[in-house]
Design a protein around this motif. Structure first.
Motif, PDB file in Angstrom:
ATOM      1  N   GLU A   1      68.325  16.520  45.090  1.00  0.00           N
ATOM      2  CA  GLU A   1      66.957  15.935  45.203  1.00  0.00           C
ATOM      3  C   GLU A   1      66.583  15.413  46.794  1.00  0.00           C
ATOM      4  O   GLU A   1      65.656  15.822  47.153  1.00  0.00           O
ATOM      5  N   GLU A   2      67.552  14.861  47.444  1.00  0.00           N
ATOM      6  CA  GLU A   2      67.408  14.712  48.878  1.00  0.00           C
ATOM      7  C   GLU A   2      67.134  15.935  49.573  1.00  0.00           C
ATOM      8  O   GLU A   2      66.062  15.956  50.520  1.00  0.00           O
ATOM      9  N   VAL A   3      67.675  17.176  49.412  1.00  0.00           N
ATOM     10  CA  VAL A   3      67.871  18.245  50.145  1.00  0.00           C
ATOM     11  C   VAL A   3      66.483  18.913  49.614  1.00  0.00           C
ATOM     12  O   VAL A   3      65.676  19.377  50.597  1.00  0.00           O
ATOM     13  N   GLY A   4      66.026  18.884  48.268  1.00  0.00           N
ATOM     14  CA  GLY A   4      64.690  19.182  47.734  1.00  0.00           C
ATOM     15  C   GLY A   4      63.382  18.536  48.536  1.00  0.00           C
ATOM     16  O   GLY A   4      62.717  19.411  48.992  1.00  0.00           O
ATOM     17  N   GLU A   5      63.420  17.463  48.827  1.00  0.00           N
ATOM     18  CA  GLU A   5      62.566  16.638  49.197  1.00  0.00           C
ATOM     19  C   GLU A   5      62.460  17.044  50.917  1.00  0.00           C
ATOM     20  O   GLU A   5      61.313  17.245  51.413  1.00  0.00           O
ATOM     21  N   ARG A   6      63.645  17.274  51.701  1.00  0.00           N
ATOM     22  CA  ARG A   6      63.423  17.599  52.845  1.00  0.00           C
ATOM     23  C   ARG A   6      62.837  19.119  53.061  1.00  0.00           C
ATOM     24  O   ARG A   6      62.257  19.340  53.870  1.00  0.00           O
ATOM     25  N   ASN A   7      63.446  19.999  52.130  1.00  0.00           N
ATOM     26  CA  ASN A   7      62.930  21.136  52.262  1.00  0.00           C
ATOM     27  C   ASN A   7      61.324  21.344  51.774  1.00  0.00           C
ATOM     28  O   ASN A   7      60.320  21.879  52.521  1.00  0.00           O
ATOM     29  N   GLU A   8      60.855  20.453  50.979  1.00  0.00           N
ATOM     30  CA  GLU A   8      59.179  20.215  50.560  1.00  0.00           C
ATOM     31  C   GLU A   8      58.552  19.855  51.954  1.00  0.00           C
ATOM     32  O   GLU A   8      57.642  20.261  52.200  1.00  0.00           O
ATOM     33  N   ILE A   9      59.235  18.620  52.666  1.00  0.00           N
ATOM     34  CA  ILE A   9      58.597  18.241  53.861  1.00  0.00           C
ATOM     35  C   ILE A   9      58.555  18.989  54.774  1.00  0.00           C
ATOM     36  O   ILE A   9      57.415  19.316  55.600  1.00  0.00           O
ATOM     37  N   ALA A  10      59.497  19.951  55.189  1.00  0.00           N
ATOM     38  CA  ALA A  10      59.596  21.031  56.111  1.00  0.00           C
ATOM     39  C   ALA A  10      58.571  22.293  55.681  1.00  0.00           C
ATOM     40  O   ALA A  10      57.711  22.612  56.752  1.00  0.00           O
ATOM     41  N   SER A  11      58.231  22.339  54.399  1.00  0.00           N
ATOM     42  CA  SER A  11      57.238  23.271  53.905  1.00  0.00           C
ATOM     43  C   SER A  11      55.712  22.734  54.458  1.00  0.00           C
ATOM     44  O   SER A  11      54.942  23.543  54.545  1.00  0.00           O
ATOM     45  N   LEU A  12      55.616  21.502  54.066  1.00  0.00           N
ATOM     46  CA  LEU A  12      54.264  20.899  54.238  1.00  0.00           C
ATOM     47  C   LEU A  12      54.276  20.695  55.705  1.00  0.00           C
ATOM     48  O   LEU A  12      52.906  21.336  56.308  1.00  0.00           O
ATOM     49  N   LEU A  13      55.154  20.546  56.576  1.00  0.00           N
ATOM     50  CA  LEU A  13      54.939  20.624  58.115  1.00  0.00           C
ATOM     51  C   LEU A  13      54.565  21.942  58.487  1.00  0.00           C
ATOM     52  O   LEU A  13      53.568  22.377  59.358  1.00  0.00           O
ATOM     53  N   GLN A  14      55.155  23.065  57.975  1.00  0.00           N
ATOM     54  CA  GLN A  14      54.836  24.408  58.362  1.00  0.00           C
ATOM     55  C   GLN A  14      53.538  24.879  57.921  1.00  0.00           C
ATOM     56  O   GLN A  14      52.648  25.452  58.772  1.00  0.00           O
ATOM     57  N   ASP A  15      53.081  24.290  56.567  1.00  0.00           N
ATOM     58  CA  ASP A  15      51.746  24.534  56.382  1.00  0.00           C
ATOM     59  C   ASP A  15      50.656  24.218  57.198  1.00  0.00           C
ATOM     60  O   ASP A  15      49.798  24.518  57.686  1.00  0.00           O
ATOM     61  N   LEU A  16      50.901  22.639  57.663  1.00  0.00           N
ATOM     62  CA  LEU A  16      49.909  22.058  58.271  1.00  0.00           C
ATOM     63  C   LEU A  16      49.909  22.539  59.680  1.00  0.00           C
ATOM     64  O   LEU A  16      48.891  22.823  60.337  1.00  0.00           O
ATOM     65  N   THR A  17      51.120  23.040  60.361  1.00  0.00           N
ATOM     66  CA  THR A  17      51.047  23.448  61.688  1.00  0.00           C
ATOM     67  C   THR A  17      50.362  25.217  61.647  1.00  0.00           C
ATOM     68  O   THR A  17      49.351  25.258  62.587  1.00  0.00           O
ATOM     69  N   ALA A  18      50.301  25.736  60.422  1.00  0.00           N
ATOM     70  CA  ALA A  18      49.745  26.819  60.626  1.00  0.00           C
ATOM     71  C   ALA A  18      48.000  26.650  60.387  1.00  0.00           C
ATOM     72  O   ALA A  18      47.359  27.394  60.965  1.00  0.00           O
ATOM     73  N   ARG A  19      47.913  25.711  59.516  1.00  0.00           N
ATOM     74  CA  ARG A  19      46.315  25.354  59.383  1.00  0.00           C
ATOM     75  C   ARG A  19      45.647  24.910  60.740  1.00  0.00           C
ATOM     76  O   ARG A  19      44.578  25.129  60.930  1.00  0.00           O
ATOM     77  N   VAL A  20      46.455  24.104  61.617  1.00  0.00           N
ATOM     78  CA  VAL A  20      46.057  23.579  62.937  1.00  0.00           C
ATOM     79  C   VAL A  20      45.733  24.622  63.812  1.00  0.00           C
ATOM     80  O   VAL A  20      44.814  24.900  64.663  1.00  0.00           O
ATOM     81  N   GLU A  21      46.697  25.713  63.822  1.00  0.00           N
ATOM     82  CA  GLU A  21      46.633  26.674  64.690  1.00  0.00           C
ATOM     83  C   GLU A  21      45.432  27.775  64.249  1.00  0.00           C
ATOM     84  O   GLU A  21      44.884  28.032  65.176  1.00  0.00           O
ATOM     85  N   LYS A  22      45.196  27.786  63.064  1.00  0.00           N
ATOM     86  CA  LYS A  22      44.083  28.598  62.464  1.00  0.00           C
ATOM     87  C   LYS A  22      42.777  27.930  63.072  1.00  0.00           C
ATOM     88  O   LYS A  22      41.784  28.386  63.380  1.00  0.00           O
TER      89      LYS A  22
END
Length: 210
Positions: free
Chosen positions: A39-60
């Motif tokens: 569950e901890e690894v899953g949460e980390r992956n989810e946070i990383a995915s959210l950060l990646q998505d936010l970064t892409a949105r900011v760049e756009k």
């Protein structure tokens, strides 16, 4: 007389029970630990995915903002070199207009019209780009006409060309002026009498875009 003290003896551990207890711990608690870790690894992956998505949105958003700023500067920045090449030269052999009434002179003879800014149906040059322009007017009087020639920018007079009363004679005037995209340049003639012996050339070109 001495009393006997009975010391209780520890019962030996049941080997089967010990093994059963160890298996119980292994099958219950270890999977729970693994589950927590997963569950901890899953949460980390989810946070990383959210950060990646936010970064892409900011760049756009930054890209869209930059494109919007560039679009707003279209009228104040120099276009490609091909669009910065603008010029025309036109002439007329006979100036026709009602006496004592200022009319736009229509230069029908088009010698060149780079950028297609000049319209020989209306006698008007419409600036395709903003910039610093050069315009000149040359009139040659071979008759006894007395006329006044004016260069206009939109509704404002920017240049006068007075024809000499003596004939034959000629006069040339020129001006350098800043012109906005869409501004209209044209020539008006004021005739004091019917004119048949006036020849003229109207020239303009872009010096530099702005």
């Amino acid at each position: 007389m001495q009393r006997k003290v009975n010391i209780p003896h520890k019962k030996p551990l049941n080997t089967a029970g010990t093994v059963l207890l160890a298996f119980t711990i292994g099958f219950i608690f270890i999977p729970m630990l693994c589950l927590c870790k997963n569950e901890e690894v899953g949460e980390r992956n989810e946070i990383a995915s959210l950060l990646q998505d936010l970064t892409a949105r900011v760049e756009k958003l930054e890209k869209d903002k930059k494109a919007e700023n560039m679009k707003g500067q279209e009228d104040v920045t120099c276009p490609p070199a091909a669009k910065c090449t603008v010029g025309f030269s036109v002439g007329l052999n006979t100036l026709k207009a009602p006496p004592r009434e200022a009319r736009i002179a229509i230069f029908k003879d088009v010698f060149n019209n780079v950028g297609n800014g000049y319209d020989n149906n209306t006698g008007t040059f419409t600036a395709p780009v903003k910039g610093l322009y050069f315009f000149s007017l040359t009139f040659h009087n071979v008759g006894d006409a007395v006329i006044n020639i004016y260069l206009y920018k939109n509704d404002r007079r920017v240049l006068n060309v007075d024809m000499p009363e003596a004939y034959p004679g000629s006069n040339t005037k020129a001006v350098t002026i800043q012109v906005e995209k869409g501004d209209k340049m044209y020539v008006k003639a004021f005739l004091r009498q019917n004119v048949t012996g006036v020849k003229a050339i109207f020239t303009g070109f872009l010096i530099s875009c702005m």
